[in-house]
Design a protein around this motif. Structure first.
Motif, short mmCIF file in Angstrom:
data_model
loop_
_atom_site.label_atom_id
_atom_site.label_comp_id
_atom_site.label_asym_id
_atom_site.label_seq_id
_atom_site.Cartn_x
_atom_site.Cartn_y
_atom_site.Cartn_z
N TRP A 1 11.68 -3.63 0.82
CA TRP A 1 12.21 -2.90 1.97
C TRP A 1 13.50 -3.58 2.44
O TRP A 1 13.82 -4.69 2.01
CB TRP A 1 11.19 -2.83 3.11
CG TRP A 1 10.88 -4.14 3.78
CD1 TRP A 1 11.48 -4.67 4.88
CD2 TRP A 1 9.87 -5.09 3.38
NE1 TRP A 1 10.92 -5.88 5.21
CE2 TRP A 1 9.94 -6.16 4.31
CE3 TRP A 1 8.94 -5.14 2.36
CZ2 TRP A 1 9.10 -7.26 4.22
CZ3 TRP A 1 8.10 -6.24 2.26
CH2 TRP A 1 8.18 -7.28 3.18
N ILE B 1 3.07 3.95 2.60
CA ILE B 1 3.12 4.42 1.22
C ILE B 1 1.79 4.14 0.54
O ILE B 1 1.09 3.17 0.88
CB ILE B 1 4.27 3.75 0.44
CG1 ILE B 1 4.10 2.22 0.42
CG2 ILE B 1 5.62 4.12 1.03
CD1 ILE B 1 5.10 1.51 -0.48
N GLU C 1 9.15 0.65 -0.24
CA GLU C 1 8.82 1.08 -1.60
C GLU C 1 7.84 0.07 -2.19
O GLU C 1 7.73 -1.06 -1.72
CB GLU C 1 10.08 1.14 -2.47
CG GLU C 1 11.13 2.13 -2.00
CD GLU C 1 12.38 2.08 -2.86
OE1 GLU C 1 12.49 1.14 -3.68
OE2 GLU C 1 13.23 2.97 -2.72
N ASP D 1 12.10 2.71 4.73
CA ASP D 1 12.49 2.68 3.32
C ASP D 1 11.57 1.82 2.47
O ASP D 1 11.96 1.31 1.43
CB ASP D 1 13.93 2.16 3.19
CG ASP D 1 14.14 0.85 3.94
OD1 ASP D 1 13.14 0.22 4.32
OD2 ASP D 1 15.30 0.47 4.14
#
Length: 610
Positions: A241, A323, A227, A225
């Motif tokens: 996160w 990411i 970001e 997760d």
């Protein structure tokens, strides 16, 4: 006394050189001296400090040359004599050389001496911890081992801890400390030894440790997760996160590792090649929101980021989400302005690298997050290079891009020339004319930078002057007014005296030279501080009493903008000839408008023909 063994070789060296300054007969070939006797006869000598020893040599020289004797120890001269008493106060190894020289050649005898400190007492471990030497622990436990030592020369002590498994296989050694914390991560038998050594003697204490149980093999959960976003400072990104825990999604991990790469992080090999980053937060319990700002990245570039958690048994979470983020770059912003009117220019495409913006109704533009390797900023009104649009193109070089900045971009409209007559010289191109009269075309070593006045209006000292019933003061006022009327700007104001004036009108009734202007003083940045217009009342080439308006308007043009003359007869600022046009033209007014609206120091090399 136990002594360490040091082996040295006996050395008798004969060194011959070309110079024979001490020879009795310099014309004869030189023979070096030979050592005939020496004492002690032993070449390896041991004794205890502070004992002493007498060293002596004698030599013969077949040429009967004068012999000079010396004794040295290392780089130190002990004596310039045939013998020396060597007294050692501290222990050590010494190389004593006895030398015999005739100035051209040298014979050397070497003794190797070991000196032991007197009454060296062995070091003793006086205390240790843990007190029990047979210890049982569980996998994952940490033990602190410590020793205390007593010795007559504590400065020479070497301490260490040696860790081995039950078979005696070496695991780890830590030197130079008297205390360690060691964590046992696997079951089995271990032997931990604390050792002290003074160079001659030593002491040891040991602990036997039995470790039972099973190590933690459950890693923290993968972080899927993650970001992020561009940071607030150049060279940064921000991350968020959810903390995964110690064992999968339970507990608290020990630490995080954050790595960045210029390519996706998809495999363990990619992870190994990625760059670790400092400043990771201490892990919070599973389910907590973690945040981090990553610094020292290349501004304005895209990077891939991944975060992994590590537990107290060094288990690392599996590969999670990588990411891609834009690193905060440098911002360039400002307004696009019409240098003729001073007003905004909308619809201009300003670009750098692959980032572009179009100026709005107020002329504003912004180029955000430019990369550090940006070298040029351009502005144009046409979509693609080619024929002129309504504005000449603009291009600004960036030599060293290290910070954000604001920069207004001054554009010049493609005006054409309206006052030229044949021969045209400038091919109807206003930019050719502008760069020509400001001497900023950059050709043949000419500059591209123009330095104009750092303020407007300019104070003009215009003293009363009448010659042959012609009111020259009034003629000056008329020329000032014409420049203002043609440009539409307040260019001038009257000055009360010459000292406070920017431009001084001065007269010479004696000498007969051409009317001209001079720069009296410059500001530190090279912009003009004061200029003088010299008028020679006796000059008949362009008589001041017949053509006063022409003379003053022309010289004022030089003072405010025209470094060079125009090459067209249709302009007031024509040089070396009497112009057909005796008033300020629209072409010349446009030049002054541009100088008025441009910065005091402007690089006309940034204005492009296309």
């Amino acid at each position: 006394m136990g002594r360490s063994t040091c082996l040295f070789g006996l050395s008798l060296v004969l060194i011959a050189a070309g110079s024979c300054m001490f020879q009795n007969d310099p014309a004869r070939p030189n023979s070096p001296p030979e050592i005939s006797s020496y004492m002690p006869r032993e070449t390896y000598i041991d004794f205890e400090a502070p004992d002493s020893c007498l060293f002596a040599i004698s030599a013969i020289d077949v040429d009967s040359d004068r012999i000079d004797y010396s004794f040295v120890a290392g780089d130190s001269l002990l004596a310039a004599a045939e013998s020396v008493m060597f007294r050692a106060m501290i222990g050590g190894v010494y190389r004593i050389e006895g030398r015999a020289s005739d100035g051209a050649g040298t014979a050397v005898h070497v003794w190797n001496v070991r000196v032991f400190s007197h009454a060296n007492e062995p070091p003793v471990i006086t205390a240790y911890s843990p007190l029990e030497t047979q210890i049982a622990r569980a996998v994952g436990d940490t033990l602190r081992f410590a020793i205390s030592v007593s010795d007559d020369n504590p400065g020479a002590l070497l301490t260490s801890f040696d860790i081995r498994d039950g078979d005696g296989t070496f695991i780890e050694k830590r030197s130079g400390v008297t205390q360690i914390d060691y964590r046992f991560l696997e079951s089995g038998s271990y032997r931990v030894s604390g050792v002290v050594w003074d160079g001659q003697y030593g002491d040891t204490t040991s602990w036997s440790v039995t470790v039972t149980g099973f190590p933690d093999t459950i890693p923290p959960a993968a972080i899927h997760d993650l970001e992020g976003e561009t940071g607030d400072e150049a060279g940064t990104v921000r991350l968020r996160w959810i903390a995964p825990g110690d064992d999968d999604t339970w507990g608290t991990a020990v630490r995080y590792e954050v790595r960045t790469a210029t390519k996706p992080i998809l495999t363990q090999e990619d992870w190994a090649k990625a760059s670790p980053k400092n400043g990771t937060p201490a892990p919070s319990p599973a389910g907590s929101v973690e945040t981090m700002t990553v610094y020292n990245l290349n501004p304005g570039t895209d990077i891939f980021v991944m975060v992994r958690a590590i537990d107290d048994f060094f288990n690392m979470s599996p590969l999670g989400a990588d990411i891609m983020l834009l690193v905060r770059g440098f911002d360039v912003s400002g307004r696009v302005l019409d240098l003729v009117t001073g007003g905004p220019v909308p619809g201009i495409v300003v670009s750098a690298e692959d980032i572009a913006d179009t100026s709005d109704a107020a002329g504003n533009y912004i180029l955000p997050n430019l990369p550090y390797y940006t070298t040029q900023i351009r502005a144009r009104d046409e979509g693609t290079p080619g024929p002129y649009g309504e504005w000449y193109d603009f291009s600004m070089r960036i030599i060293d891009f290290t910070d954000s900045f604001e920069r207004d971009i001054g554009l010049i409209p493609v005006l054409g020339l309206v006052n030229t007559i044949e021969p045209y010289h400038y091919d109807h191109d206003f930019l050719l004319f502008l760069k020509g009269v400001t001497a900023t075309d950059g050709r043949f070593g000419a500059p591209t930078v123009f330095r104009g006045w750092n303020h407007w209006p300019l104070a003009v000292y215009n003293p009363p002057k009448i010659v042959d019933d012609v009111d020259l003061q009034a003629a000056v006022s008329g020329a000032l007014a014409e420049w203002e009327a043609m440009t539409g700007y307040d260019l001038f104001v009257e000055a009360a005296d010459a000292e406070t004036a920017d431009i001084v009108i001065a007269y010479d009734d004696i000498n007969v030279y051409k009317h001209h202007y001079e720069t009296n003083a410059l500001n530190p940045d090279g912009t003009p501080k004061q200029r003088t217009i010299w008028i020679y009342t006796g000059y008949t080439g362009v008589p001041i009493t017949i053509l006063p308006h022409l003379v003053y308007a022309h010289e004022l043009g030089h003072c405010i903008a025209f470094v060079a003359h125009s090459m067209n007869l249709g302009h007031l600022m024509i040089g070396n000839t009497l112009p057909q046009q005796r008033h300020v033209t629209e072409d010349e007014a446009n030049v002054v408008r541009i100088i008025y609206n441009a910065p005091p120091i402007v690089d006309f090399g940034e204005i492009l023909f296309d």
